[in-house]
Design an enzyme around this catalytic site. Structure first.
Site, short mmCIF file in Angstrom:
data_model
loop_
_atom_site.label_atom_id
_atom_site.label_comp_id
_atom_site.label_asym_id
_atom_site.label_seq_id
_atom_site.Cartn_x
_atom_site.Cartn_y
_atom_site.Cartn_z
N ASN A 255 11.44 4.13 4.14
CA ASN A 255 10.52 3.71 5.19
C ASN A 255 11.00 4.22 6.54
OD1 ASN A 255 12.57 1.64 4.72
ND2 ASN A 255 11.48 0.30 6.12
N GLU B 238 10.07 3.61 10.53
CA GLU B 238 9.32 2.80 11.49
C GLU B 238 9.18 3.51 12.83
OE1 GLU B 238 10.54 -1.58 9.76
OE2 GLU B 238 11.36 -0.98 11.68
N CYS C 231 5.69 3.49 4.99
CA CYS C 231 6.51 2.88 3.94
C CYS C 231 7.14 3.96 3.06
CB CYS C 231 5.65 1.97 3.08
SG CYS C 231 4.87 0.61 3.97
N GLU D 84 7.22 4.29 -0.16
CA GLU D 84 6.37 4.73 -1.26
C GLU D 84 5.40 5.82 -0.80
OE1 GLU D 84 6.95 0.20 -1.84
OE2 GLU D 84 6.91 1.63 -0.18
N CYS E 169 3.49 -2.77 -0.83
CA CYS E 169 2.51 -3.46 0.02
C CYS E 169 1.10 -2.98 -0.33
CB CYS E 169 2.82 -3.21 1.49
SG CYS E 169 2.39 -1.55 2.07
N CYS F 29 0.33 0.75 0.41
CA CYS F 29 0.97 1.62 -0.58
C CYS F 29 0.26 1.55 -1.92
CB CYS F 29 2.45 1.26 -0.73
SG CYS F 29 3.44 1.74 0.71
#
Length: 161
Positions: A62, A64, A73, A75, A112, A115
């Site tokens: 990930n 940010e 993210c 994934e 999430c 994703c």
């Protein structure tokens, strides 16, 4: 009124030791990818590893950004990298390790919603299920789903557009 029931099935492994050798090695790579996360705001690190049908293995973590939601993210970093660099390869397996930076979680952490939708797009496009393995941290249980459909049973896809 009528009700419908949707059920999903997951395999649960008690630890990395219960996975076969290849899957264990790929999950260990996801754990290592987690260490490359850039998460100064959430302090929640996620690593992902993808196995493609051409034998290539790609990683993501990930990333940010102070301008939320500009980050991505792990994934999606991994699956978009795979799609951009190996557009004709199928995603066979996705391994995810997630944990806060100040402690190790042992509870499996699934992808999430964003994703899940991104993974669904690839699963639908390639007409082949993607096995998804996820865990918290580097210890404890690992959940395996044979398809994204277990995590997102009512898929939104191009047929609705």
């Amino acid at each position: 009124m009528k009700q419908i029931t949707i059920t999903t099935t997951f395999s649960v492994y008690e630890s990395l030791k219960e996975l076969n050798q290849e899957d264990s090695a790929l999950m260990i790579q996801a754990i290592k990818a987690r260490k490359n996360a850039y998460s100064p705001y959430s302090k929640f690190n996620v690593g992902a590893t993808i196995l493609l049908d051409n034998g290539e293995v790609v990683h993501g973590s990930n990333q940010e950004n102070a301008a939320y939601p500009s980050g991505l993210c792990a994934e999606r970093v991994a699956i978009f990298y795979a799609g951009a660099n190996y557009p004709n390869a199928k995603v066979l397996k996705l391994f995810i390790s997630a944990s806060p930076s100040d402690r190790e979680l042992e509870e499996p952490i699934p992808p999430c919603g964003a994703c899940r939708q991104s993974i669904a797009e690839y699963e639908i496009k390639q007409e082949h299920d993607i096995e998804i393995f996820f865990m918290g941290g580097s210890e404890g249980k690992i959940y395996k789903s044979n398809s994204l459909k277990n995590l997102l049973p009512l898929l939104f896809d191009k047929k609705y557009l």
